[in-house]
Every structure is written in structure tokens, then in C-alpha cells.
Enzyme design. Structure first.
Site: not given
Ligand code: F6P
Length: 328
Positions: A15, A76, A107, A130, A132, A134, A176, A260
Site C-alpha cells: 500500500g 503486489r 511487512d 505504510t 498503519d 504497525d 488493516r 487516508q
Molecule cells: O496497509 C495500508 C492499508 O491502507 C491498510 O490500512 C488497508 O487496510 C489496506 O492497505 C488496503 O489495501 P488496498 O489498498 O489493497 O485496498
């Protein structure tokens, strides 16, 4: 004696987050500072496998420090999860005389980098990017501070309409499976309740708390819900439950979603990105590998990638207590 590093590659993976461009800029300029060539890899590991490279110099990264997203794009890659895919990536790096790789991501991206190093001995360094926050080994991941400010701005705007119509708003924020964004923005946004996956206090307690808020004279409420929260199956079922169990509350839902992840990085994230890029490149130049650079007690520190991947950042209990007191 480790091989001398003459050429590095940098990629963004997973992300995206505000500050990734500032980190790319720092990696490229630190390479230039040390007379090391630098190559940008488009679309993360997918582009690495395809050899989608772009030679970069100090001028290639002008005007991007204030831009959200990533000029190298992110993706990805299922193929990189296979040995054959990683073999192709390794061959591209060798064919282009690249001696080391900086991975800006989360991660999952670091897991790929570590496996890659284990299989090919190729030097890798991680920069935690990221929203998050985390990842173990840093107080701040790139983009977290910017995301907090984006969310608080949204909460303030929603509070205007909530108080104008005496409404209860459930606001879902990203994260997440961690509650760092929810907890910090809930406090900053003056939320009456904050629901995070690290706590499961049950629906009845939520209704009791909202009833207490109303009895105390509050005519509108804001409840911040982390997307990974387990209390309700999803935020819309939360609304339904409150609709059914609380009289006279006009309940609405707002899912902030991917906004966000965007926006111009905050000053904090730009400075953090610049520091991390320097530390990542210079650590590789010292002959080290398999580390993630991180901010610990406001200093640039190194955490072994396997620890950064396995570790999980815990919720700040002092913050949790502050949020309880503030919502009295
Ligand atoms: O890991 C960052 C993040 O924005 C999370 O907060 C969220 O759940 C996820 O990526 C969303 O992933 P995608 O962009 O693949 O929908």
C-alpha cells in the site's frame, strides 16, 4: 569483505503512503552524494522481475518531496512469491550490475526482501512505508503522521454536520488489523468512543457509553471504528444495532477509505523520509544487509528484518487511558 556497492536499486511495494516519494528522493540523492549509481524500479517486485528500471540522478527526483503516492508506483506481485519469479528478478539485477536493493514498504514487502536475500545473498535494506504504523522497530512508519492529520481534518468536518443535526456518526478509519490510526485520531478528534481490534469491549458497553454521553447533555456523538475492529461484523451492522437499541438517535456512517493514503506528506513525514533514505543507503554502503531503518527515541536505528517482520507494535496503553478519561 562484502562486495563494493557501485549501483543501487530502489522500489516501493504494498500500500502506498505519503512520504514514499520523499524517501525515494533521499535514496537517490544519497547515492549521488556517494557517487553511487541509482536505479528506480517501477511497480515493486513485479517491475523488478520484468526489469522495468529507470536510471535516476539527483535531478530525477526534483519537485517530488511534497507529493503523495509514489512516482515508482507500487504493485503486489504473485510471481515474486515463487522461486522462479525471484530467480528472474535476481537475474535482472545481475544483468544490470546492481549491487543492492532498498525496499520501501510494509511487512509483506520486507518478507519478500528477506527471502530474496536468503536465496541469493543479495543485499537488501527496508524503509517502513505504510500508514498503519504497525511495523516493529520504529515509532513512526512513513505516512502515519500524514494519515493522522488527514483523518482528524475529516472528523472535524463530520463533527460540524453531526452537531448541526444532532446525529451520531460512526467513522471507519484504515489500519488493516491495528488501531493506531483510530486511537490517535479519536483522541485528537474528540470522539466519544473509539473501537479498536486490540480491545473487544462488546456492543452493550458501547450503547451504555453512548447513553451516558446523551444523559450528560451531548446531542451529537462521534465514534471512530478501526477497520479491523471486531466488535461488530462491519460498521453498517454497528449502525443497525444502535438504531435498534437506542431511542431517538439519528445514526449515520462515514467510511473514509483510501483518501487516508493520499495527500501531500506532512513536514514530519518529509523529514523522517529524508533521514530514513540516508540511513538505508549508508548502511548498505557499510556492507550491511537485512535491516530495516526506523525511528527509535528520535534516532535512526537498525532492526533486523526478521524481527521487524515478526514483531507487532502494541497499542499505547497510556493513550488508551487518556481516551477513556477524555470521553467522560
Ligand atoms: O496497509 C495500508 C492499508 O491502507 C491498510 O490500512 C488497508 O487496510 C489496506 O492497505 C488496503 O489495501 P488496498 O489498498 O489493497 O485496498
Amino acid at each position: 569483505m562484502p562486495n563494493k556497492i557501485n549501483k543501487l536499486a530502489v522500489l516501493t511495494s504494498g500500500g502506498d503512503s505519503p512520504g514514499m516519494n520523499a524517501a525515494i528522493r533521499s535514496v537517490v540523492r544519497t547515492c549521488a552524494y556517494h557517487d553511487v549509481e541509482c536505479v528506480g524500479v517501477y511497480r515493486g517486485y513485479e517491475g523488478l522481475i520484468e526489469g522495468d528500471f529507470k536510471q535516476m540522478d539527483a535531478r530525477s527526483v526534483r519537485g517530488i518531496i511534497n507529493k503523495g503516492g509514489t512516482i515508482l508506483k507500487s504493485a503486489r506481485s504473485e510471481e515474486f512469491r515463487t522461486k522462479e519469479g525471484r530467480q528472474k528478478a535476481y537475474q535482472k539485477l545481475v544483468d544490470n550490475n546492481i549491487d543492492g536493493l532498498v525496499v520501501i514498504g510494509g511487512d509483506g514487502s520486507f518478507t519478500g526482501a528477506l527471502i530474496f536475500n536468503n536465496e541469493f545473498g543479495f543485499p537488501v535494506m527496508g524503509i517502513p512505508g505504510t500508514i498503519d504504523n504497525d511495523i516493529f522497530g520504529t515509532s513512526h512508519t512513513l505516512g502515519f503522521d500524514t494519515a493522522l492529520n488527514t483523518v482528524v481534518d475529516a472528523i472535524d468536518k463530520i463533527r460540524d454536520t453531526a452537531s448541526s443535526h444532532n446525529r451520531l456518526f460512526f467513522i471507519e478509519v484504515m489500519g488493516r488489523d491495528v488501531g493506531h490510526i483510530a486511537l490517535n485520531t479519536g483522541i485528537a478528534g474528540g470522539a466519544e468512543e473509539i473501537l479498536i481490534p486490540e480491545e473487544d469491549l462488546g456492543l452493550d458497553r458501547l450503547v451504555d457509553s453512548l447513553n451516558r454521553s446523551r444523559t450528560s447533555g451531548k446531542t451529537s456523538s462521534i465514534v471512530i471504528v478501526a477497520e479491523g475492529d471486531k466488535i461488530g461484523k462491519n460498521i453498517f451492522e454497528l449502525k443497525e444495532y444502535v438504531d435498534e437499541n437506542m431511542e431517538g438517535y439519528d445514526v449515520r456512517v462515514s467510511v473514509l477509505g483510501h483518501m487516508q493514503r493520499g495527500g501531500s506528506p506532512s513536514c514530519f513525514d518529509r523529514v523522517l523520509a529524508s533521514r530514513m533514505g540516508v540511513k538505508a543507503v549508508e548502511t548498505l554502503l557499510e556492507g550491511k544487509t537485512n535491516y530495516m531503518v526506523g525511528l527509535i527515541a528520535n534516532k535512526m536505528e537498525l532492526t533486523p528484518l526478521d524481527k521487524a517482520i515478526k514483531g507487532k507494535t502494541k497499542i499505547n496503553l497510556e493513550l488508551l487511558r487518556v481516551s477513556d478519561i477524555m470521553s467522560i
